[in-house]
Design an enzyme around this catalytic site. Structure first.
Site, PDB file in Angstrom:
ATOM      1  CD  GLN B 129      -2.006   1.243   3.152  1.00 55.34           C
ATOM      2  OE1 GLN B 129      -2.753   0.101   3.582  1.00 55.34           O
ATOM      3  NE2 GLN B 129      -2.262   2.399   3.809  1.00 55.34           N
ATOM      4  N   GLY B 130       0.793   1.950  -0.969  1.00 53.53           N
ATOM      5  CA  GLY B 130       1.583   3.020  -1.238  1.00 53.53           C
ATOM      6  C   GLY B 130       0.795   4.580  -0.926  1.00 53.53           C
ATOM      7  CB  SER B 132       2.800   6.843   4.857  1.00 57.61           C
ATOM      8  OG  SER B 132       1.628   6.436   5.141  1.00 57.61           O
ATOM      9  CB  SER B 164       3.931  -2.848   5.429  1.00 57.03           C
ATOM     10  OG  SER B 164       3.825  -2.041   6.444  1.00 57.03           O
ATOM     11  CD  GLU B 247      -8.472  -3.258   5.997  1.00 53.68           C
ATOM     12  OE1 GLU B 247      -9.440  -4.035   6.341  1.00 53.68           O
ATOM     13  OE2 GLU B 247      -7.422  -3.082   6.708  1.00 53.68           O
ATOM     14  CD  GLU B 365      -1.777  10.505  19.302  1.00 59.04           C
ATOM     15  OE1 GLU B 365      -1.510  10.109  18.428  1.00 59.04           O
ATOM     16  OE2 GLU B 365      -1.444  10.259  20.588  1.00 59.04           O
TER      17      GLU B 365
HETATM   18  C1  LIG Z   1       3.705  -0.522  11.053  1.00 59.70           C
HETATM   19  C2  LIG Z   1       3.406   0.399  10.204  1.00 59.70           C
HETATM   20  C3  LIG Z   1       2.983  -0.047   9.002  1.00 59.70           C
HETATM   21  C4  LIG Z   1       2.723   0.800   8.191  1.00 59.70           C
HETATM   22  N1  LIG Z   1       2.441   0.496   6.871  1.00 59.70           N
HETATM   23  C5  LIG Z   1       2.245   1.335   5.899  1.00 59.70           C
HETATM   24  C6  LIG Z   1       2.020   0.922   4.732  1.00 59.70           C
HETATM   25  O1  LIG Z   1       2.122  -0.204   4.160  1.00 59.70           O
HETATM   26  N2  LIG Z   1       1.761   1.782   3.633  1.00 59.70           N
HETATM   27  C7  LIG Z   1       1.821   3.091   4.086  1.00 59.70           C
HETATM   28  O2  LIG Z   1       1.287   3.918   3.177  1.00 59.70           O
HETATM   29  N3  LIG Z   1       1.833   3.584   5.326  1.00 59.70           N
HETATM   30  C8  LIG Z   1       2.096   2.720   6.276  1.00 59.70           C
HETATM   31  N4  LIG Z   1       2.345   2.956   7.383  1.00 59.70           N
HETATM   32  C9  LIG Z   1       2.414   4.396   7.865  1.00 59.70           C
HETATM   33  C10 LIG Z   1       1.235   5.007   8.431  1.00 59.70           C
HETATM   34  O3  LIG Z   1       0.156   5.075   7.854  1.00 59.70           O
HETATM   35  C11 LIG Z   1       1.614   6.279   8.841  1.00 59.70           C
HETATM   36  O4  LIG Z   1       2.694   6.072   9.820  1.00 59.70           O
HETATM   37  C12 LIG Z   1       0.535   6.974  10.124  1.00 59.70           C
HETATM   38  O5  LIG Z   1      -0.374   7.471   8.802  1.00 59.70           O
HETATM   39  C13 LIG Z   1       1.167   8.298  10.715  1.00 59.70           C
HETATM   40  O6  LIG Z   1       2.007   8.925  10.125  1.00 59.70           O
HETATM   41  P1  LIG Z   1       3.393   9.442  10.508  1.00 59.70           P
HETATM   42  O7  LIG Z   1       4.158   8.236  10.916  1.00 59.70           O
HETATM   43  O8  LIG Z   1       3.964  10.219   9.636  1.00 59.70           O
HETATM   44  O9  LIG Z   1       3.155  10.045  11.871  1.00 59.70           O
HETATM   45  P2  LIG Z   1       2.786  11.941  11.836  1.00 59.70           P
HETATM   46  O10 LIG Z   1       1.332  12.062  10.973  1.00 59.70           O
HETATM   47  O11 LIG Z   1       4.121  12.718  11.651  1.00 59.70           O
HETATM   48  O12 LIG Z   1       2.409  11.931  13.376  1.00 59.70           O
HETATM   49  C14 LIG Z   1       3.151  11.972  14.401  1.00 59.70           C
HETATM   50  C15 LIG Z   1       2.209  11.950  15.782  1.00 59.70           C
HETATM   51  O13 LIG Z   1       1.712  13.293  15.832  1.00 59.70           O
HETATM   52  C16 LIG Z   1       0.142  12.983  16.199  1.00 59.70           C
HETATM   53  N5  LIG Z   1      -0.662  14.031  15.171  1.00 59.70           N
HETATM   54  C17 LIG Z   1      -0.596  14.156  13.785  1.00 59.70           C
HETATM   55  N6  LIG Z   1      -1.518  15.099  13.599  1.00 59.70           N
HETATM   56  C18 LIG Z   1      -2.002  15.205  14.653  1.00 59.70           C
HETATM   57  C19 LIG Z   1      -3.113  16.093  15.034  1.00 59.70           C
HETATM   58  N7  LIG Z   1      -3.928  16.750  13.798  1.00 59.70           N
HETATM   59  N8  LIG Z   1      -3.857  16.214  16.449  1.00 59.70           N
HETATM   60  C20 LIG Z   1      -2.969  15.487  17.225  1.00 59.70           C
HETATM   61  N9  LIG Z   1      -1.892  14.641  17.004  1.00 59.70           N
HETATM   62  C21 LIG Z   1      -1.590  14.598  15.772  1.00 59.70           C
HETATM   63  C22 LIG Z   1       0.087  11.635  15.477  1.00 59.70           C
HETATM   64  O14 LIG Z   1      -1.130  11.195  15.907  1.00 59.70           O
HETATM   65  C23 LIG Z   1       1.431  10.992  15.741  1.00 59.70           C
HETATM   66  O15 LIG Z   1       1.044  10.507  17.270  1.00 59.70           O
HETATM   67  C24 LIG Z   1       2.795   2.066   8.379  1.00 59.70           C
HETATM   68  C25 LIG Z   1       3.018   2.697   9.723  1.00 59.70           C
HETATM   69  C26 LIG Z   1       3.380   1.648  10.595  1.00 59.70           C
HETATM   70  C27 LIG Z   1       3.640   2.085  12.059  1.00 59.70           C
END
Ligand SMILES: Cc1cc2nc3c(=O)[nH]c(=O)nc-3n(C[C@H](O)[C@H](O)[C@H](O)COP(=O)(O)OP(=O)(O)OC[C@H]3O[C@@H](n4cnc5c(N)ncnc54)[C@H](O)[C@@H]3O)c2cc1C
Ligand SMILES: Cc1cc2nc3c(=O)[nH]c(=O)nc-3n(C[C@H](O)[C@H](O)[C@H](O)COP(=O)(O)OP(=O)(O)OC[C@H]3O[C@@H](n4cnc5c(N)ncnc54)[C@H](O)[C@@H]3O)c2cc1C
Lengths: 344, 381, 373
Positions: B129-130, B132, B164, B247, B365
């Site tokens: 899944q592309g 993020s 992933s 989902e 969050e």
């Molecule tokens: C195990 C795992 C597998 C994954 N697999 C995939 C995948 O296959 N394909 C894919 O596309 N992505 C994947 N992801 C990515 C996942 O979708 C993102 O990690 C997720 O959307 C959060 O984005 P970020 O990590 O950039 O965190 P950020 O968006 O940078 O957030 C950091 C922190 O800030 C908080 N935050 C952000 N905005 C707000 C707000 N408005 N109010 C309060 N708090 C806020 C968040 O809750 C988090 O705690 C995976 C992630 C993990 C951990």
């Protein structure tokens, strides 16, 4: 599976809603808690000052409406729904005990093997091992005594519950801040009575479910008044409820309450199985502490006053938490029945 | 209101459980330790999913027109619970069957359906899944990966991250901007991109969670035919929203947590600590969280079974699910004590698997924000 | 780094303890609203020893001791549950010393030092709680002085006090914190009405109404519209004594003893909980000392004090909560130890700057996180 109320269930809720609109609500709860016989004398004032702190009118209306027996006429799920509604409306009577505990004593009037017949309420319920205040005891006609709770150990709960008839005035009312009328029931008064067919452990299951149903309705109202207040209250040129730090905490409370609600319904529908009853009590009463803390903290000073309704519900949460061994006891009961029982 | 499983559902669960008991290899626990994205599990999934497919259990919830059995959302839930509680033997393929396939059914061309659906329902293809990107996490619509139209092709440039299974995947369900300069929800399209397309490069991101868990996927002038686009051009957000509906509840994390918890109780019993009331209290507490998350998820399934549109109850269920997953992960460390420290120990594996709950698939969050606004109706700033 | 008090300081602590022997059962710390007559006697006795002015400069009759003495004194007072540090000798006197006129110094400082005069804090209003700068109660120029109109609420003890330390608006509403001045108002003056605000435990706070209350220029302390910085400095003076760890120490001891008397300590779950609380109370102790250390070195202690308040009030609640949770029915009785301690723990995270305001402070000033408000 179906998470929507059926038509019949909705009809029951509507009916009790009408009755609660008339007989319950925060204003009445506050008035009952504070005003004694001389003011606003009602029909029961001749029974003595403390009598007024119990909502006899509501108790009677619920009984006459057939709600006390709803576990038999419909099922325990409906009894749980109504219990939650009564708690949500701040009702000050021993409905939960009647509808979920007494109704499940196995004393079915239609059962020829059952000799007890209906028990006259209000009914208070207490553990034999304790000796403190008991909710509703000063107004109760009967005291249901459960022995040997031993906190958690299901194996220790054999033996039957006892029922003690109470003469008016034998149980001293006791002053408490925790939202329910209470009576002091010393250990010596928890002896004797007649044995019931139902064993202690089963009654404890129902008691746990009743506590959870009460806690759910009570928490919901505490959260509702808080959300409502914080959606109005402005500081720093903004509504306090718009601060994310506040929103997240209220949302977390909601998650907890919502879980308590569905766990309660499922457990009721399944007839309060041992593990399920311990689970719902443990969850709901842990949530109760959190909901108490957050709603009060986020309400600021006004939350502590009689001018704001929060206390009607919030303080009760702690009373519910102290019953039947408390959260730690409920949690241990889960462990006992799930991982330590004979079936494993 | 009623809370009974139908006789059919019960039977389905029993048969499934029996099948799993018989089919999962003796060393399954060892094999599944590194999570659904590990080499071992990805490989295993190909064998396992084929066997599931033979039974009709890989896509029972698909319509019969696509080789499914029209199973109810409740049966789908049973399937997810049983799979997840065993460490997801379908590996990455749970995504295919849960939402990629159904989304292709909804939006795909005949050609796309013919190409992808049989491969998915027969268990012979892996997807990633592309979504993020480095600058688009929680705020997904900030994504910048561009797919520029060039004749009959799209030329893709940009970076995806956290992807992933990218290392095993045959295809990527990719979100890209097809309208240059477009903002937010507008101008995005979904592309079904073969991962062997020239111009795609992978970098593994080493992590504490596990080996080959996270990847960065770089697209440099990667050229794919326009026929790879799923749904209308620039309307990809609608496609994704639809996909995510499938989902709604996400993985039943509570089911895995419940199973882990049972094992922890076994561990405690074997080590003589189950008699310790403080251990009992902790296990009991965690159990309440599993049950809370289970019922909150069921509430969402109920809505789905009734064909209701998605609601914020989904967010409620997700918060509860991630909470219990992490709580049980931490409890495993506590109960297993120093035995938790060895790489690959039961507690270690569980903990690492649980630690991303709350961030993956929409951070907690964000769920709380949605509960506050949609359910509690708390005012915006 | 050193984590002990000096010999001289320890001698002082011993002296305080000995003094407090006579006030053992006062319970003024948590029940001040109901016990002021007795508490006042204690304050008079303290005044006689110079202890209410222990940190004041010598020229105003103080002992001019370093903050550690105040810390020890109020820590022991809290542990003995004797009384909270009075507003008069703290915020009021220290502000007068800094900003008062010569006449104000000679009028107010002596009776305050002796423990004879007491003040209530007149800051909050219905629409100005966390957001104090939004307050509306006005003091308008009138004749030679000011005329006050408006309302205050949540004033602790106002029904027992002599004067109000009033924060009122002398500038425009838009000037927020820059349009406020401080006044000393006689609570018995014409036009002042003090009404009780009953709390759910039967205790009370008060609301105060001002209806054309006239005060003279000499009742304004510090510059007109200059209150904000005066308040800030006064608050800064008190950081080491606002939340003394002795309170927590005592709460935990009492709760443990209460539970032990009831034979409840054979419950391992409870014992674990108490052990956690012991750790928490030591943390609180360290936060308290950290604040003191800043004060001794004349460094700002804003973040340290906010951290201390959060930790302190959390611990306070957790201890009381434990008593409630494990005290079964008996904890429900009004006046039982768990009931009293628990209710006393409830206000702490709200009065004196809410936990949320403290957390925002820690986030912005301590962690450097960006943010508004
Ligand atoms: C195990 C795992 C597998 C994954 N697999 C995939 C995948 O296959 N394909 C894919 O596309 N992505 C994947 N992801 C990515 C996942 O979708 C993102 O990690 C997720 O959307 C959060 O984005 P970020 O990590 O950039 O965190 P950020 O968006 O940078 O957030 C950091 C922190 O800030 C908080 N935050 C952000 N905005 C707000 C707000 N408005 N109010 C309060 N708090 C806020 C968040 O809750 C988090 O705690 C995976 C992630 C993990 C951990
Ligand atoms: C026991 C007690 C004694 C008191 N004694 C006195 C006294 O003697 N004199 C006096 O003047 N006052 C007194 N007060 C009042 C006290 O100072 C106020 O209660 C306090 O300032 C909070 O204001 P509020 O109650 O209006 O809460 P509000 O300001 O309405 O706040 C409600 C909730 O919202 C939170 N909140 C507010 N703003 C934000 C934000 N920006 N971000 C996140 N959360 C926010 C608060 O922290 C609180 O949890 C007393 C209060 C109590 C409880």
């Amino acid at each position: 599976m179906d998470f929507d109320t059926s038509e019949e269930q909705q009809a029951v809720l509507d009916a009790v809603g009408v009755l609660l609109d008339r007989h319950a609500g925060p204003k009445r709860a506050i008035q009952l808690a504070r005003e004694l016989a001389n003011e606003d004398a009602n029909e029961d004032s001749n029974e003595g000052a403390h009598e007024d702190t119990y909502d006899h009118a509501l108790d009677r209306a619920l009984a006459e409406g057939g709600f006390n027996d709803i576990a038999r006429s419909m099922s325990s799920l409906e009894a749980a729904l109504v219990t939650e509604a009564v708690a949500k409306a701040g009702g000050r009577c021993a409905f939960a005990t009647a509808a979920l505990v007494a109704a499940n004593l196995g004393d079915d009037p239609n059962d020829p093997h059952d000799s007890h017949g209906p028990i006259e309420g209000p009914i208070a319920i207490a553990l034999r091992s304790e000796d403190g205040p008991v909710r509703f005891a000063a107004h109760a006609k009967h005291l249901l005594v459960i022995s040997n709770a031993g906190n958690a150990n299901s194996a220790g709960n054999n033996g039957n519950a006892h029922l003690i008839a109470l003469e008016p005035g034998v149980i001293e009312p006791v002053s408490s801040n925790f939202g329910y009328p209470m009576g002091l029931v010393p250990n010596a008064m928890r002896r004797g009575g007649r044995a019931l067919t139902q064993e202690n452990a089963r009654i404890i299951d129902w008691w746990r479910l009743a506590l959870a149903a009460e806690a759910t309705g009570t928490m919901q109202s505490a959260l509702d008044v808080t959300v409502e207040y914080l959606s109005r209250r402005r500081q720093f040129g903004r509504t306090i409820g718009s601060f994310q730090a506040v929103q997240h905490r209220l949302a977390e409370c909601f998650v907890q309450i919502e879980a308590a609600r569905w766990l309660t319904y499922e457990c009721a529908a399944q007839g309060a199985p041992r593990e399920g009853a311990a689970t719902v009590a443990a969850h709901a009463l842990a949530a109760a502490a959190r909901v108490f803390t957050e709603t009060h903290q986020l309400s600021g000073a006004i939350g502590f006053t009689h001018e704001h309704d929060l206390h009607v519900w919030s303080m009760r949460l702690h009373a519910l938490r102290t019953e039947l061994g408390g959260v730690a006891g409920h949690r241990r009961a889960i462990a006992h029945s799930r991982w330590m029982g004979p079936q494993r | 209101m009623q809370f009974e499983w139908t006789a059919d559902d019960k039977r389905f669960r029993e048969e499934l459980a029996r099948f799993l008991d018989e089919t999962l290899p003796a060393d399954w626990d060892e094999l599944s330790k590194e999570g659904p994205g590990s080499d071992a599990q990805a490989e295993f999934s190909k064998v396992f999913c084929r066997r599931l497919a033979e039974r009709g259990w890989l896509t029972p919830h698909w319509p019969s027109a696509y080789g499914g059995r029209d199973a109810t959302p409740w049966q789908h839930a049973v399937l997810s619970e049983e799979m997840w509680s065993r460490g997801e033997p379908r590996g990455p393929q749970y995504m295919n069957v849960n939402w990629i396939g159904p989304t292709i059914m909804e939006f795909g061309s005949d050609e796309q359906k013919a190409l992808h659906l049989p491969a998915i329902s027969e268990g012979r293809v892996l997807w990633c899944q592309g979504f993020s990107e480095p600058e688009a996490g929680s705020d997904l619509v900030a994504l910048r990966t561009a797919a520029e139209r060039d004749g009959d092709d799209y030329v893709i440039n940009g970076t995806k991250i956290w992807t992933s299974y990218a290392n095993h995947a045959d295809y990527c369900f990719l979100l890209a901007r097809t309208e240059p300069e477009s903002k937010r929800h507008k101008g995005i399209s979904v592309l079904l991109v073969p991962m062997n397309t020239p111009g795609i490069e992978l970098r593994e991101i080493p992590s504490v969670v596990g080996h080959r868990y996270f990847h960065e996927v770089f697209f440099t002038d990667a050229r794919v035919p326009a026929s790879c686009r799923l749904g209308p051009e620039n309307e990809g957000w609608a496609v994704v929203s639809h996909a995510l509906q499938y989902e709604r509840v996400g993985a039943p994390r509570y089911a895995r947590a419940a199973r882990t918890l049972d094992r922890l109780a076994d561990y405690a019993r074997e080590n003589g600590t189950l008699d310790d009331p403080t251990i009992q209290e902790k296990l009991g507490h965690a159990r309440t969280m599993c049950e809370a998350a289970r019922l909150l998820s069921y509430k969402v399934i109920d809505q789905r079974a009734k064909g209701l549109p998605p609601s914020a109850d989904t967010n409620v269920a997700r918060v509860a699910g991630t909470t219990v997953d992490r709580a049980v992960g931490e409890l495993a460390l506590e109960i297993c004590g120093e035995n938790a420290l060895a790489d690959g120990s039961f507690a270690d594996a569980n903990f690492r698997m649980s630690m991303t709950a709350g961030v993956a698939v929409g951070a907690t969050e964000i769920q709380l924000n949605l509960i506050a606004s949609r359910i509690l109706r708390l005012p915006k700033e | 780094m050193r984590f002990t008090f000096s010999e001289e300081e320890e001698t002082f602590r011993a002296e305080v303890r000995e003094f407090l022997e006579d006030y053992r059962d006062l319970e003024g710390f948590i029940l001040q609203g109901r016990k002021f007559a007795e508490i006042k006697k204690l304050f008079l006795a303290m005044g006689a020893r110079g202890w209410l002015a222990i940190g004041w400069p010598k020229q105003f009759g103080g002992l001019e001791k370093p903050p550690s003495y105040e810390y020890i004194l109020w820590d022991e007072m809290a542990y003995a549950r004797a009384a909270r540090n009075p507003l008069s000798a703290g915020i009021v006197a220290k502000s007068i010393i800094r900003y008062g006129s010569a006449a104000q110094k000679s009028e107010w400082l002596d009776p305050i030092r002796s423990g004879d005069l007491h003040f209530s804090l007149g800051y909050s209003e219905p629409e100005a709680g966390s957001d104090l700068a939004a307050l509306r109660c006005r003091a308008d120029a009138h004749g030679d002085g000011y005329r006050i109109n408006g309302q205050k609420c949540w004033q602790s003890y106002a029904h027992d006090m002599d004067y109000l330390w009033l924060l009122a608006r002398t500038g425009t509403q838009e000037s927020r914190g820059r349009g406020l001045s401080l006044f000393i108002v006689d609570l018995k003056a014409r036009g002042v009405t003090v009404n009780p605000l009953p709390l759910m435990d039967g205790d009370q706070l008060n609301e105060i109404f001002f209806d054309d209350v006239d005060v003279g220029q000499d009742q304004r302390v510090g510059a007109e519209n200059g209150a904000w910085s005066i308040m800030g400095e006064a608050l800064a003076d008190e950081r080491h004594i606002q939340f003394p760890p002795g309170r927590i120490r005592r709460d935990l001891e009492e709760v443990t003893a209460w539970l032990r008397e009831r034979g409840l300590l054979d419950d391992p779950v409870l014992v674990h909980r108490l052990a956690d609380l012991v750790v928490e109370s030591l943390e609180v102790e360290m936060h308290g000392l950290r604040v003191l250390d800043c004060m001794q070195k004349k460094r700002p202690a804003i973040v340290e004090a906010a951290t201390n308040k959060i930790a302190h009030t959390n611990a306070c609640a957790a201890i009381a909560q434990t008593a409630m949770e494990f005290g079964a029915g008996e904890a429900m009785i009004e006046g039982s130890r768990p009931d009293v301690l628990w209710r006393a723990s409830l206000w702490e995270p709200i009065g004196g700057g809410t936990s949320e305001v403290m957390r925002s402070l820690v986030a912005r000033r301590g962690l450097g996180l960006a943010g508004k408000t």
